[in-house]
Design a protein around this motif. Structure first.
Motif, PDB file in Angstrom:
ATOM      1  N   HIS A  22      61.414  36.922  49.930  1.00  0.00           N
ATOM      2  CA  HIS A  22      60.029  37.177  49.500  1.00  0.00           C
ATOM      3  C   HIS A  22      59.087  36.134  50.105  1.00  0.00           C
ATOM      4  CE1 HIS A  22      60.816  40.507  46.881  1.00  0.00           C
ATOM      5  NE2 HIS A  22      61.684  39.824  46.166  1.00  0.00           N
ATOM      6  N   GLU A  31      58.554  36.923  53.766  1.00  0.00           N
ATOM      7  CA  GLU A  31      57.634  38.054  53.912  1.00  0.00           C
ATOM      8  C   GLU A  31      56.187  37.611  53.668  1.00  0.00           C
ATOM      9  OE1 GLU A  31      59.003  41.014  51.215  1.00  0.00           O
ATOM     10  OE2 GLU A  31      60.838  41.399  52.358  1.00  0.00           O
ATOM     11  N   LEU A  32      55.993  36.773  52.680  1.00  0.00           N
ATOM     12  CA  LEU A  32      54.665  36.273  52.377  1.00  0.00           C
ATOM     13  C   LEU A  32      54.126  35.456  53.534  1.00  0.00           C
ATOM     14  CD1 LEU A  32      52.396  35.657  50.195  1.00  0.00           C
ATOM     15  CD2 LEU A  32      53.693  33.557  49.778  1.00  0.00           C
ATOM     16  N   GLU A  62      55.061  35.571  56.715  1.00  0.00           N
ATOM     17  CA  GLU A  62      54.868  36.378  57.915  1.00  0.00           C
ATOM     18  C   GLU A  62      53.678  37.300  57.805  1.00  0.00           C
ATOM     19  OE1 GLU A  62      58.609  38.300  58.459  1.00  0.00           O
ATOM     20  OE2 GLU A  62      59.609  36.459  59.043  1.00  0.00           O
ATOM     21  N   ARG A  63      53.341  37.719  56.579  1.00  0.00           N
ATOM     22  CA  ARG A  63      52.210  38.623  56.377  1.00  0.00           C
ATOM     23  C   ARG A  63      50.894  37.955  56.681  1.00  0.00           C
ATOM     24  NH1 ARG A  63      52.782  41.292  50.709  1.00  0.00           N
ATOM     25  NH2 ARG A  63      52.554  39.123  50.259  1.00  0.00           N
ATOM     26  N   ARG A  64      50.803  36.679  56.437  1.00  0.00           N
ATOM     27  CA  ARG A  64      49.538  35.948  56.584  1.00  0.00           C
ATOM     28  C   ARG A  64      49.101  35.913  57.988  1.00  0.00           C
ATOM     29  NH1 ARG A  64      47.019  31.707  57.829  1.00  0.00           N
ATOM     30  NH2 ARG A  64      45.534  30.685  56.550  1.00  0.00           N
TER      31      ARG A  64
END
Length: 134
Positions: A126, A129-130, A132-134
């Motif tokens: 998680h 993912e957080l 990489e999303r930024r």
């Protein structure tokens, strides 16, 4: 000829000419976007916040697993103290308290460790993912 029967003559009107306004800038200026991994690597304040959140999550998980195991392990002697009939039960010739405390505790530790690792990996996924999303 009466004024109502006279043919009307149309005067050609000149339509206003449309002008397209263009700018050399096609997009608004954007702040350069850095990946959060760079923030973490460079140890910026934002990177510290990300790492602190991951560490806090992992620490809460560790406290939860340790608390559950401590309650189970600490509760067994209390269970045998409160229910004396359990002390009289024998399992394969060994008193039940000894069998439970000597043999059945270790699978509880293994299961607790397995659940901890599984949940810790989920927390890290998680987090990745957080980031990489930024």
């Amino acid at each position: 000829m009466s004024p109502d029967t006279r043919p009307t003559r149309r005067i050609p009107r000149e339509t206003p000419r449309r002008v397209t306004v263009m700018s050399p800038r096609t997009a608004a200026a954007r702040r350069p976007r850095y990946p959060a991994t760079r923030e973490i690597d460079e140890q910026t304040r934002l990177g510290e916040v990300y790492m602190r959140s991951l560490l806090r999550t992992q620490f809460r998980l560790a406290l939860f697993v340790c608390t559950v195991l401590a309650c189970v392990i600490g509760g067994l002697p209390l269970l045998f103290l409160l229910i004396p009939e359990l002390r009289q039960v024998h399992l394969l010739g060994v008193p039940l308290p000894w069998a439970v405390l000597a043999g059945l505790i270790y699978p509880a530790f293994v299961i607790g460790a397995w659940l901890y690792v599984r949940q810790a990996e989920r927390n890290e996924r998680h987090f990745a993912e957080l980031v990489e999303r930024r």
